[in-house]
Every structure is written in C-alpha cells, then in structure tokens.
Design a protein around this motif. Sequence first.
Motif, mmCIF file in Angstrom:
data_model
loop_
_atom_site.group_PDB
_atom_site.id
_atom_site.type_symbol
_atom_site.label_atom_id
_atom_site.label_comp_id
_atom_site.label_asym_id
_atom_site.label_seq_id
_atom_site.Cartn_x
_atom_site.Cartn_y
_atom_site.Cartn_z
ATOM 1 N N THR A 133 -5.276 -6.565 -4.714
ATOM 2 C CA THR A 133 -6.402 -5.870 -4.015
ATOM 3 C C THR A 133 -5.687 -4.606 -3.001
ATOM 4 N N ASP A 165 -7.425 3.673 -5.538
ATOM 5 C CA ASP A 165 -8.675 4.403 -5.265
ATOM 6 C C ASP A 165 -8.654 5.398 -4.340
ATOM 7 N N ARG A 166 -7.897 5.184 -3.133
ATOM 8 C CA ARG A 166 -7.744 6.405 -2.298
ATOM 9 C C ARG A 166 -7.058 7.749 -2.648
ATOM 10 N N HIS A 183 -16.772 -0.060 -11.386
ATOM 11 C CA HIS A 183 -15.949 1.285 -10.818
ATOM 12 C C HIS A 183 -15.449 2.182 -11.772
ATOM 13 N N TYR A 216 -4.871 -1.742 -5.569
ATOM 14 C CA TYR A 216 -6.172 -1.084 -6.255
ATOM 15 C C TYR A 216 -6.812 -0.213 -5.225
ATOM 16 N N ARG A 217 -6.680 -0.567 -3.854
ATOM 17 C CA ARG A 217 -7.377 0.037 -2.961
ATOM 18 C C ARG A 217 -6.687 1.426 -2.731
ATOM 19 N N GLN A 252 -11.486 -10.511 -7.634
ATOM 20 C CA GLN A 252 -11.161 -9.278 -7.656
ATOM 21 C C GLN A 252 -11.692 -8.513 -8.999
ATOM 22 N N GLU A 267 0.873 -1.142 0.090
ATOM 23 C CA GLU A 267 0.015 0.027 -0.096
ATOM 24 C C GLU A 267 0.731 1.340 0.027
ATOM 25 N N GLU A 322 -15.023 -7.427 -7.734
ATOM 26 C CA GLU A 322 -15.054 -6.327 -6.651
ATOM 27 C C GLU A 322 -15.040 -4.931 -7.502
#
Length: 449
Positions: A134, A141-142, A181, A137-138, A174, A108, A177
């Motif tokens: 996962t 996204d942030r 988007h 991509y989180r 994934q 991250e 999910e």
Amino acid sequence: MARSCDLILSASCIVTQNDQREVIRDGALAVTDGRIAALGPRGQLETEWRAAERRDLGEALILPGLINAHTHAPMTLLRGLADDLPLMEWLTEHIFPCEAKLTTAMLEVGTTLACAEMLACGITAFADMYLNETAIYRAVDRLGLRALVGEGIFAFPSIGCADPAHFLDLARSQAEELAGHERLRYAVSPHAVYTTNQDILEGCALLAEELDLPIQIHLAESKEETARCLEMYGCRPVELCRRSGLLTPRTLAAHGVDLNNAEMDLLALTGVSLAHNPRSNMKLASGVSPLPTLLDRGCNVALGTDGAASNNRLNIFYEMSACAMLHKIQGRNPALLPAQTVLDMATRNGALALGWPELGRLVPGVPADLAAMDLTRPGLVPLHNPVSQLVYAAGGDEVRLTMVAGRILYEDGRFPGLDYPALVKEAKDMGLELRTTVAAQYAPGKTRP
C-alpha cells in the motif's frame, strides 16, 4: 481542416515498435488527452494537426516507454548492503533481516527513489512485488508511473502482514482499493514456492480467478530452489504451481532459470509470461535461463531488473545489452537474440507480461508513454541502425525526456513536481540508518540471524 491536439512532439527518429516495427525518420506524433492521436512524417503531421504546444526535440530518438517486468522498488535503500553472496544466503541471512527494519517512510522514500531512477532511463511501467505494498503504490501514484503491484505473500509474518492467515484478505483489500485506477493494477503475488506452502499457493490461484487478477511469483530461480521444492513437496517448482492452479495466461513468473524441456513446453502451453532478469541472475550466480529455447517454444518473455539489492541498477538498457550478450556467448552463436528481439522483450513483450497490451508501442489510440534519447551523445553517433543502437550502444544516460499518459515526468535531469534534492537527502539518511542496523547486527559477539 487541421485537427486539434494537445501536443506535437517531433524528433529526427521514431522507433514505433508497431506490428511492422516501423522506424520513422524525421517524424512527429500528436498527443491528445494522454494518448497518441497520430504519428508519421513530420511535414505531413504538422500540416494535418494544430497543437496547443509544439516541442521539437531535434536530433533525438523517440521510442515507447520501456517496461521493467520484475522489481522490488523499495530495495533501492538496500543497494550494496549485501553483495557477492549466493541467492539463499543473500536472501535469508541478509535481506530478510534488513527488510524487517523497514518503516513505512522508508518504503515510500525507497519507492520514490526507484521511480526517479527508472524515469531517468526511460522506464514508464513496471511490475512490483514487495512488503506493505500500500505504501509503495501510493508513492508510485504520486510520481505518475504505471505499475502492476502486489503484496508479497508468505507462510510467515512480514512487515506488511503480521499474521500469515490474513495475507489473502490483505491482497483482496488492496485489489479493491486499486480497482479502476488508470495507472495502477493489482496482482496476487505469492513470493515463491519455498516461502509459502501448497495451501497458500492454491488460495492465491482461487483469489486471482475470483477477482480476475494477474498473478506474480518467483519461479525456477535456481537449482537450490528446485532442490528445496523436491524436499518439501516431492516435485519441482513448475509442477507444484501447475497442481496449485497458478499456471495461467494471467501469470507472470520471474526468472525461469532452472527449467527442463517439459516445463518449458508447459509454460508455453499455459500462456505464462516470464520476466528474464539477466544481470541479477548473473550477480547471484543463479544460472542462465534457457531463453532462446523459451522463445522458440512460443513463451512471452519480458525483461526485468529485479530489486536494486541484487542488480544493482533499475536500468532496462543495461538488461537489454546483458541479455543479448549473455545468450550469444552461452549459445556460442552471435546470431542468437538479435537486437529487435531484445527490444521487443523490453517493450511489447513487457506490456503483454503486465497484462497491458496497449503499452510498449507507439500507434494511434494507445497511451502516450514514451522516452526520447539524445542522439548527439558520442556513444550514439552515427545512427546506422536505431534498434541496434538502443540495445548495444545506449546506456540510459542519454534519455532526455520520459512521458507517461502525455505528462512529462522527467526532462533533462529534472523531475517536475518532485523535490529531488530533498529525496536524495532522505534516502541517504535512511541508508545510513539501515547500514548502522546491519553493522550492529554483525557486531562481535552477535550471532548471525
């Protein structure tokens, strides 16, 4: 009566990258609901539109957000750990063992750092293939960027999937999910022919067909890859991908260095896009892609940085200049790869490669993804030819502002919504941890991995 919009952004020059490659001097654009509502000469646009906010950037050049068509975002934490090595030694003896030590927190932080680096040099969208996607991509996204993402699929366990038999199940979950988007899309991503097998490649092709997903793969990266493929399967990498059903208009193949004429014809015929990574290919001495021939055959070719461990920057301005210069000297022809062709690779072609054709240009109706360059910087003065200046003179540090979907994500050294000093500290601490791990790995008496 003037129409309403959220923002009017004006500057001394706008490089639209529209179908006519129009350059607007003293221009402006209107943004509403994250999309470009109109653009044109400043006086005309400011008369026809009433804005809730106006920003005059003065002596600046606005261009479409650049697109990085191939990278591995968290590898920012591995930058400089293993340099000056050939591809296979670099990958198998250094990078794979280091990646086995990466935690979710490291992924991250490394991704956040990569996003900050790309935003600071005008990149608004990128294609990523890595491990434990996962977490990646989180983080993307942030930060607010766009990305085409995919879990790297192997024939052996990874930190993202302990059992290789479950890679396709992970990819399916994934993809589900991310379905729908606005800024993130999923690609089935077999790593390469030499790290998978034909059953896996065929399974990836079937899953991508079933779910109507793009495909990413490293392909024809070096002569050594070709030799391994011939030994393992009795054919070259492009032919193995053809047999496996991976050559489709939805496919984005990274590198494309060791290609013969028949293979280039096949890639053009099947509509495969290629991500050209000139600086990574040069640094790893993988070879020189036959790029002018690929373009002549009608292949869609975009630009990528590869990961920060093999480049070592995530900067498409660097790739543009390297691309143009490399192929001019390779072909002994200064007319090869003119500036407009290279800028197309970094914008319009990149958008097509990611399956996002509305990106890479500034026209009414498309997302307001853009960057603005400071034209008062000494290296950009005077401005005879804006496109030439972007490819041959700009280095990325001139970027003043980067916007995605009408939202400013970077401006004058600041990242709204991101505690950048805290990010730097975390990245430094994690880098030290990884460096310590590598030092222990190669301590006296230790065997090489």
